[in-house]
Design a protein around this motif. Structure first.
Motif, PDB file in Angstrom:
ATOM      1  N   PHE A  80       6.989  -0.309 -13.852  1.00 35.60           N
ATOM      2  CA  PHE A  80       6.891  -1.743 -13.608  1.00 35.60           C
ATOM      3  C   PHE A  80       5.909  -2.056 -12.484  1.00 35.60           C
ATOM      4  CE2 PHE A  80       8.707  -5.866 -12.040  1.00 35.60           C
ATOM      5  CZ  PHE A  80       8.513  -6.594 -13.203  1.00 35.60           C
ATOM      6  N   THR A  81       5.803  -1.157 -11.493  1.00 36.83           N
ATOM      7  CA  THR A  81       4.901  -1.398 -10.366  1.00 36.83           C
ATOM      8  C   THR A  81       3.467  -0.994 -10.672  1.00 36.83           C
ATOM      9  OG1 THR A  81       5.250   0.787  -9.419  1.00 36.83           O
ATOM     10  CG2 THR A  81       6.790  -0.967  -8.746  1.00 36.83           C
ATOM     11  N   GLY A  82       3.257  -0.281 -11.767  1.00 37.58           N
ATOM     12  CA  GLY A  82       1.922   0.225 -12.085  1.00 37.58           C
ATOM     13  C   GLY A  82       1.688   1.631 -11.579  1.00 37.58           C
ATOM     14  N   GLU A  83       2.650   2.199 -10.877  1.00 40.14           N
ATOM     15  CA  GLU A  83       2.575   3.579 -10.412  1.00 40.14           C
ATOM     16  C   GLU A  83       3.735   4.354 -11.036  1.00 40.14           C
ATOM     17  OE1 GLU A  83       0.019   4.418  -8.684  1.00 40.14           O
ATOM     18  OE2 GLU A  83      -0.676   2.418  -8.103  1.00 40.14           O
ATOM     19  N   ALA A  84       3.673   5.663 -10.925  1.00 40.12           N
ATOM     20  CA  ALA A  84       4.781   6.490 -11.400  1.00 40.12           C
ATOM     21  C   ALA A  84       6.065   6.019 -10.734  1.00 40.12           C
ATOM     22  CB  ALA A  84       4.518   7.962 -11.075  1.00 40.12           C
ATOM     23  N   SER A  85       7.083   5.715 -11.537  1.00 39.37           N
ATOM     24  CA  SER A  85       8.319   5.132 -11.012  1.00 39.37           C
ATOM     25  C   SER A  85       9.516   5.822 -11.645  1.00 39.37           C
ATOM     26  CB  SER A  85       8.383   3.632 -11.312  1.00 39.37           C
ATOM     27  OG  SER A  85       7.318   2.942 -10.713  1.00 39.37           O
ATOM     28  N   ALA A 141      29.313  -1.799 -10.778  1.00 42.30           N
ATOM     29  CA  ALA A 141      29.762  -0.434 -10.521  1.00 42.30           C
ATOM     30  C   ALA A 141      28.615   0.543 -10.357  1.00 42.30           C
ATOM     31  CB  ALA A 141      30.672   0.036 -11.655  1.00 42.30           C
ATOM     32  N   GLU A 142      27.437   0.166 -10.826  1.00 41.90           N
ATOM     33  CA  GLU A 142      26.314   1.110 -10.849  1.00 41.90           C
ATOM     34  C   GLU A 142      25.181   0.601  -9.953  1.00 41.90           C
ATOM     35  OE1 GLU A 142      23.589   2.290 -14.481  1.00 41.90           O
ATOM     36  OE2 GLU A 142      25.562   3.249 -14.650  1.00 41.90           O
ATOM     37  N   GLY A 143      24.772   1.419  -9.010  1.00 42.43           N
ATOM     38  CA  GLY A 143      23.612   1.104  -8.194  1.00 42.43           C
ATOM     39  C   GLY A 143      22.353   1.673  -8.827  1.00 42.43           C
ATOM     40  N   ALA A 144      21.198   1.197  -8.364  1.00 45.74           N
ATOM     41  CA  ALA A 144      19.926   1.705  -8.872  1.00 45.74           C
ATOM     42  C   ALA A 144      18.870   1.567  -7.783  1.00 45.74           C
ATOM     43  CB  ALA A 144      19.496   0.956 -10.129  1.00 45.74           C
ATOM     44  N   ILE A 145      18.107   2.643  -7.570  1.00 45.27           N
ATOM     45  CA  ILE A 145      17.016   2.656  -6.587  1.00 45.27           C
ATOM     46  C   ILE A 145      15.754   3.107  -7.307  1.00 45.27           C
ATOM     47  CG2 ILE A 145      16.150   3.670  -4.451  1.00 45.27           C
ATOM     48  CD1 ILE A 145      19.095   4.134  -3.636  1.00 45.27           C
ATOM     49  N   ASN A 146      14.681   2.336  -7.161  1.00 45.28           N
ATOM     50  CA  ASN A 146      13.409   2.707  -7.775  1.00 45.28           C
ATOM     51  C   ASN A 146      12.566   3.471  -6.751  1.00 45.28           C
ATOM     52  OD1 ASN A 146      11.391   2.821  -9.714  1.00 45.28           O
ATOM     53  ND2 ASN A 146      10.424   0.953  -8.980  1.00 45.28           N
ATOM     54  N   VAL A 147      12.187   4.689  -7.114  1.00 43.74           N
ATOM     55  CA  VAL A 147      11.291   5.503  -6.287  1.00 43.74           C
ATOM     56  C   VAL A 147       9.926   5.449  -6.962  1.00 43.74           C
ATOM     57  CG1 VAL A 147      10.873   7.762  -5.269  1.00 43.74           C
ATOM     58  CG2 VAL A 147      13.215   7.002  -5.684  1.00 43.74           C
ATOM     59  N   THR A 148       8.930   4.912  -6.270  1.00 43.09           N
ATOM     60  CA  THR A 148       7.652   4.651  -6.940  1.00 43.09           C
ATOM     61  C   THR A 148       6.479   4.974  -6.030  1.00 43.09           C
ATOM     62  OG1 THR A 148       6.388   2.920  -8.087  1.00 43.09           O
ATOM     63  CG2 THR A 148       7.705   2.223  -6.210  1.00 43.09           C
ATOM     64  N   GLY A 149       5.370   5.318  -6.660  1.00 44.74           N
ATOM     65  CA  GLY A 149       4.151   5.642  -5.926  1.00 44.74           C
ATOM     66  C   GLY A 149       3.607   6.999  -6.337  1.00 44.74           C
ATOM     67  N   PRO A 150       2.366   7.299  -5.961  1.00 50.81           N
ATOM     68  CA  PRO A 150       1.762   8.600  -6.314  1.00 50.81           C
ATOM     69  C   PRO A 150       2.561   9.794  -5.818  1.00 50.81           C
ATOM     70  CG  PRO A 150       0.095   7.078  -5.494  1.00 50.81           C
ATOM     71  CD  PRO A 150       1.418   6.424  -5.250  1.00 50.81           C
ATOM     72  N   ASN A 151       3.301   9.626  -4.721  1.00 51.61           N
ATOM     73  CA  ASN A 151       4.065  10.744  -4.160  1.00 51.61           C
ATOM     74  C   ASN A 151       5.542  10.689  -4.538  1.00 51.61           C
ATOM     75  OD1 ASN A 151       1.792  11.804  -2.876  1.00 51.61           O
ATOM     76  ND2 ASN A 151       2.127  10.561  -1.031  1.00 51.61           N
ATOM     77  N   ALA A 152       5.909   9.849  -5.521  1.00 53.76           N
ATOM     78  CA  ALA A 152       7.315   9.727  -5.903  1.00 53.76           C
ATOM     79  C   ALA A 152       7.863  11.049  -6.425  1.00 53.76           C
ATOM     80  CB  ALA A 152       7.469   8.628  -6.954  1.00 53.76           C
ATOM     81  N   GLU A 153       7.088  11.735  -7.269  1.00 50.73           N
ATOM     82  CA  GLU A 153       7.550  13.002  -7.820  1.00 50.73           C
ATOM     83  C   GLU A 153       7.746  14.038  -6.721  1.00 50.73           C
ATOM     84  OE1 GLU A 153       6.038  16.329 -11.077  1.00 50.73           O
ATOM     85  OE2 GLU A 153       5.357  14.238 -11.242  1.00 50.73           O
ATOM     86  N   THR A 154       6.825  14.070  -5.760  1.00 48.55           N
ATOM     87  CA  THR A 154       6.954  15.007  -4.638  1.00 48.55           C
ATOM     88  C   THR A 154       8.243  14.762  -3.868  1.00 48.55           C
ATOM     89  OG1 THR A 154       4.542  15.107  -4.425  1.00 48.55           O
ATOM     90  CG2 THR A 154       5.849  15.815  -2.523  1.00 48.55           C
ATOM     91  N   TRP A 203       0.818  -1.210   0.000  1.00 44.00           N
ATOM     92  CA  TRP A 203       0.000   0.000   0.000  1.00 44.00           C
ATOM     93  C   TRP A 203       0.854   1.263   0.000  1.00 44.00           C
ATOM     94  CZ3 TRP A 203      -4.412  -0.071  -1.936  1.00 44.00           C
ATOM     95  CH2 TRP A 203      -5.295  -1.155  -1.775  1.00 44.00           C
ATOM     96  N   ALA A 204       2.114   1.162   0.451  1.00 39.39           N
ATOM     97  CA  ALA A 204       3.000   2.320   0.333  1.00 39.39           C
ATOM     98  C   ALA A 204       3.227   2.663  -1.131  1.00 39.39           C
ATOM     99  CB  ALA A 204       4.330   2.039   1.024  1.00 39.39           C
ATOM    100  N   VAL A 205       3.295   1.643  -1.984  1.00 43.72           N
ATOM    101  CA  VAL A 205       3.461   1.877  -3.425  1.00 43.72           C
ATOM    102  C   VAL A 205       2.153   2.370  -4.034  1.00 43.72           C
ATOM    103  CG1 VAL A 205       4.026   0.803  -5.649  1.00 43.72           C
ATOM    104  CG2 VAL A 205       5.282   0.131  -3.590  1.00 43.72           C
ATOM    105  N   ARG A 206       1.061   1.718  -3.712  1.00 45.26           N
ATOM    106  CA  ARG A 206      -0.216   2.073  -4.343  1.00 45.26           C
ATOM    107  C   ARG A 206      -0.776   3.411  -3.832  1.00 45.26           C
ATOM    108  NH1 ARG A 206       0.552  -0.368  -8.274  1.00 45.26           N
ATOM    109  NH2 ARG A 206      -0.044  -2.511  -8.732  1.00 45.26           N
ATOM    110  N   GLY A 207      -0.456   3.748  -2.587  1.00 41.29           N
ATOM    111  CA  GLY A 207      -1.100   4.939  -2.028  1.00 41.29           C
ATOM    112  C   GLY A 207      -0.174   6.044  -1.598  1.00 41.29           C
ATOM    113  N   GLY A 208       1.129   5.846  -1.612  1.00 36.50           N
ATOM    114  CA  GLY A 208       2.030   6.886  -1.132  1.00 36.50           C
ATOM    115  C   GLY A 208       3.334   6.901  -1.906  1.00 36.50           C
ATOM    116  N   VAL A 209       4.391   6.500  -1.255  1.00 33.89           N
ATOM    117  CA  VAL A 209       5.690   6.444  -1.920  1.00 33.89           C
ATOM    118  C   VAL A 209       6.520   5.339  -1.272  1.00 33.89           C
ATOM    119  CG1 VAL A 209       6.769   8.176  -0.410  1.00 33.89           C
ATOM    120  CG2 VAL A 209       7.689   7.780  -2.712  1.00 33.89           C
ATOM    121  N   SER A 210       7.322   4.670  -2.085  1.00 34.74           N
ATOM    122  CA  SER A 210       8.162   3.577  -1.603  1.00 34.74           C
ATOM    123  C   SER A 210       9.448   3.559  -2.416  1.00 34.74           C
ATOM    124  CB  SER A 210       7.432   2.233  -1.740  1.00 34.74           C
ATOM    125  OG  SER A 210       8.228   1.165  -1.273  1.00 34.74           O
ATOM    126  N   VAL A 211      10.439   2.889  -1.888  1.00 28.51           N
ATOM    127  CA  VAL A 211      11.715   2.732  -2.588  1.00 28.51           C
ATOM    128  C   VAL A 211      12.089   1.252  -2.607  1.00 28.51           C
ATOM    129  CG1 VAL A 211      12.664   5.021  -2.166  1.00 28.51           C
ATOM    130  CG2 VAL A 211      12.955   3.230  -0.440  1.00 28.51           C
TER     131      VAL A 211
END
Length: 878
Positions: free
Chosen positions: A704-709, A658-671, A553-561
């Motif tokens: 990939f999660t179905g939310e802004a990522s 050498a390269e890391g990657a973090i996915n920031v996803t959810g309706p509040n990802a842009e914020t 629900w953090a992904v669907r309703g807020g923001v998650s990493v």
């Protein structure tokens, strides 16, 4: 576990029950440590206990708790060295019994100094419980007082003398400075190898192999003896076993670049080195007698074993000057002790170790057989006039000539000089006995495979295993060639390929820093957050942080990493970069604009899907590619193979580690990203470069999660700083990291396929319902010819979307149409947002048509259309 303080003394164990009494009488005194070959006294027992054992000079017992019954238990007869407080060998223990008992029966009462006795039982009971709870948690075993613990009972073999001794097969023998392990064994009346056989004492034969301080296949004649060394002759007790726990000592790796490498510092080697140096070239000369042993010569590197670790020498020219070695006899009784080559005889004579009754045999005489029981007592030879002669003796020195020591030369040296390049006459063909002591191949074995038609020496070698052992033919190759030469033309020596010396696993892994299961730069961060880690695609990844539903629900309703640094990542650049990728991928590449992304499948030559990922165009002739976690482990050589096949001018760089990657996803990802300084965010399926909390990132806009990522790709050494900044800035937004458990539900709601889970070995884009990802009008791409034959056929099966009322069936469950099995589920998850089960599965088609109804475990499934969630993609586009 906390170790006892110095003021504590061990007074014995107080039994609580009859079971405890029985346990104690069996175990004796004991302490808790991890099982290793060497123990530091201060780490597992009060010094008073060890002093009593050592100074008493008497046989005693000590028990050792190690691990649970599902872990490898130490073998009976195993030797362990106990070190004193200064790190010197104090005594030797032999495991005489291995047994187990439940935790509740383990007595733990330690005496304390006067006035503190009441504290002892409570304190040690607490430590006892904490220790076993930790061990249970580490092994995934539920803890209670019935957990079975493995113990081993030790027996004191002897106290090590202050002057120093060497332990050979459990017995202390005299150590003399300057002696090799082989000379030490012979001085003590022992053959240095456990199976007898001729000795050359030059490192060429396998007859002095032993296990030294736990390292098998050690040549006793090339290893200096030292006080406290523990030696087990090999194969005195069969093949060397794998220790329950490897020492894990890292071996250093060093790279050296020279013009000329000379292997061998005899006269011819010294001459070659002087000549090269006089020409102004940089020269490196090595010799095993100086502790620098060349193990293998390969086109790009020469592997050296040195006192400081492994050295890879990159030389423009490799000169082999390794000299020659003495031929050993092959005859009945040649496995007896006391048979020597002339060099070995001279060494033993110089050390006053040669018996007085010594026979000498040299060409043209031929040994018919050796006689004796364990040790040679006589030799029978055929004389030059054809007669026989028997001599009684305590040792035999046999001179059958020499052969070129050319194993390294046959691996591909640039030049061979001196005796290593000379042609030597072969010994007389053997008529009986063991030809290859490494593998036990006999003359009869050679005759057997020859009769079956294996006449080529390469085939003869493989059919009998002769010349494939640890000495790589140094003993048997001359005899095998002579034996074949009696029946056909004398064959040349075979091409040498393996290392000529056996490296340990630590030596073979020198310079490789990745464990079998890799860890991202954020591994410790996940564990600190309480993540349950699982192996997935060759990496340790968080499965859940303790509450999968809240992560969802953090992904669907807020923001998650989420840490997605495990994705395969490559850079492709060069004049032919676009042409290369056009031929590699089934989709269009050339029309991709700079700054845009494209999802792409990867196919093999048969047209089957082997991976998927993204193409990001960084510049007209420069691309960044991503691949799945599982596919990324093998994609780099795959790319390079195709680049070579296409003869394209490209540069390929693997950036996965050498390269890391973090996915920031959810309706509040842009914020969240704007709070960390990002002013311009890319649109869907595009990327941009920006600084996020001071960390330079390439930001990929995905879904990939179905939310802004937003995937933040960055240098891996900045991963921790970026992760912590995201969590801190997202705290007011209710940020919560999510693991794989939540992700698998999120992606399935969008109908996204996981290669390897939802795909099979013969999954084509059309069978997956992904024909949109291939452009058959392209003139060429990997798999195009196969798809041109497959795609026009009537579709035989498809990956379909299904829904179920209620909970999810087990993934992998069969699908039925009536009573007929028509397929299986590949993915199935309960969707909290949709309040039903969504699934993907393979279903057979009849004449191209799907069955009207399918069931799974008696439950009706409904055909659906993916995506199940947000079908038009409004949420992921923002």
């Amino acid at each position: 576990m906390t170790t006892p303080s110095r003021k504590q003394t061990t007074t014995g164990m107080t039994a609580r029950t009859q079971a405890t009494d029985a346990f104690f009488s069996r175990a004796g005194a004991f302490a808790f440590v991890d099982p290793q070959e060497s123990y530091d006294v201060s780490s597992f027992a009060p010094a008073s206990l060890v002093r009593e054992v050592v100074d008493g000079g008497k046989r005693a017992t000590a028990g050792l708790a190690i691990d649970y019954v599902d872990e490898p238990a130490p073998r009976v007869g195993r030797l362990s060295v106990v070190l004193d407080e200064r790190g010197n060998p104090a005594c030797l223990l032999r495991t005489v019994e291995v047994f187990q008992a439940p935790v509740r029966d383990v007595p733990l009462t330690f005496g304390w100094e006067e006035g503190e006795g009441d504290r002892s039982l409570a304190y040690w009971s607490l430590v006892h419980e904490e220790y076993f709870r930790e061990r249970c948690a580490a092994n995934g075993v539920p803890y209670d007082d019935t957990v079975q613990v493995v113990f081993q009972r030790f027996e004191l073999v002897y106290p090590l003398a202050v002057s120093g001794t060497v332990v050979i097969d459990g017995a202390a023998v005299e150590h003399r400075p300057g002696d090799s392990v082989a000379i030490t064994a012979i001085r003590a009346g022992r053959h240095p190898g456990g199976d007898g056989g001729p000795l050359c004492l030059a490192g060429d034969c396998p007859n002095c192999l032993c296990i030294v301080d736990g390292v098998p296949y050690t040549r006793a004649c090339q290893t200096p003896a030292r006080p406290g060394m523990v030696v087990e002759r090999q194969p005195a007790h069969g093949a060397p076993g794998v220790p329950a726990r490897a020492p894990g000592v890292p071996i250093a790796l060093r790279h050296t670049h020279v013009d000329v490498l000379v292997i061998g510092r005899g006269r011819s080697g010294r001459d070659a080195a002087r000549t090269a140096a006089a020409g102004g070239r940089t020269v490196r000369a090595v010799d095993q007698l100086q502790g620098e042993e060349a193990m293998g010569v390969y086109p790009a590197v020469v592997a050296l074993r040195t006192p400081g670790g492994i050295e890879h020498v990159h030389a423009k020219e490799v000169i082999v000057a390794t000299g020659s070695y003495e031929v050993q006899p092959v005859a009945e009784g040649a496995r007896l002790e006391g048979i020597l080559t002339p060099r070995a005889g001279a060494l033993l004579a110089g050390a006053s170790l040669l018996p007085t009754a010594v026979s000498r045999v040299s060409l043209p005489e031929m040994v018919l057989r050796f006689e004796g029981d364990r040790r040679v007592q006589g030799v029978v030879v055929r004389t030059a006039d054809g007669g026989e002669r028997r001599e009684a003796c305590d040792a035999v020195i046999v001179d059958l000539g020499r052969q070129a020591r050319d194993g390294l030369a046959r691996q591909g040296a640039d030049r061979v000089v001196g005796a290593a390049a000379a042609t030597h006459p072969l010994p007389p063909p053997p008529t009986s006995g063991v030809v290859c002591p490494c593998t036990g191949t006999t003359v009869d074995d050679l005759a057997d495979v020859w009769a079956r038609g294996f006449h080529d020496i390469e085939l003869l070698k493989r059919a009998t295993l002769a010349c494939t052992g640890t000495c790589q033919g140094a003993v048997c190759l001359p005899h095998v060639r002579a034996w074949v030469g009696e029946r056909a033309a004398v064959p040349p020596p075979f091409t040498a390929r393996p290392l000529t010396r056996q490296p340990t696993l630590e030596e073979a892994a020198a310079g490789f820093r990745f464990p079998p299961t890799r860890r991202t730069a954020l591994d410790e961060e996940h564990r600190a957050l309480g993540a349950r880690m699982e192996r997935f695609g060759g990496w340790w990844r968080p499965w859940s942080y303790g509450d999968t539903l809240r992560e969802y629900w953090a992904v669907r309703g807020g923001v998650s990493v989420m840490d997605v640094g495990t994705l395969g990542k490559s850079l492709i650049a060069g004049p032919d970069a676009t042409r290369f990728l056009e031929r590699l991928y089934p989709c269009q590449v050339g029309d991709l604009a700079v700054g845009r992304l494209r999802y792409a499948l990867l196919l093999n030559e048969a047209g089957y899907v082997i991976d998927d990922g993204l193409i990001a165009r960084l510049a007209p002739d420069r691309y960044a590619l991503t691949f799945t976690t599982g596919g990324g482990t093998s994609i780099d050589p795959w790319l390079r193979d195709w680049a070579a096949s296409f003869s394209v001018d490209v540069r390929i760089m693997d950036r996965t580690a050498a390269e890391g990657a973090i996915n920031v996803t959810g309706p509040n990802a842009e914020t969240l990203l704007r709070r960390l300084g990002v002013t311009e965010l890319p649109p869907f399926m595009a990327f941009a470069s920006s600084s996020v909390a001071g960390v330079r990132c390439r930001i990929l806009r995905l879904g990939f999660t179905g939310e802004a990522s937003f995937e933040l790709h960055h240098d891996a050494d900045r991963s921790v700083a970026l992760w912590r900044a995201l969590l801190a800035a997202g705290e007011p937004l209710g940020i919560r990291p999510h693991g794989l458990d939540a992700l698998l539900t999120l992606r399935l709601e969008k109908g996204h396929v996981i290669v390897g889970q939802d795909t099979d070995f013969d999954s084509t884009p059309r069978r997956l319902g992904m024909s949109w990802a291939q452009r058959s009008e392209k003139p060429d791409f990997v798999g195009r010819a196969a798809l041109a034959r497959i795609d026009p056929l009537v579709l035989d099966r498809s990956l379909v979307a299904l829904t179920f009322a209620g909970g999810a069936p087990l993934e992998g469950s069969v699908l039925r149409a009536g009573t007929r099995v028509v397929g299986n589920l590949t993915s199935a998850r309960w969707s909290p947002a949709l309040r039903l089960t969504v699934a993907l599965g393979w279903v057979d088609r009849i004449n191209g048509e799907l069955p009207a109804e399918v069931t799974c475990d008696g439950r009706a499934a409904s055909f659906a259309t993916a995506p199940f969630y947000d079908a038009v993609g409004e949420r992921l586009r923002g």
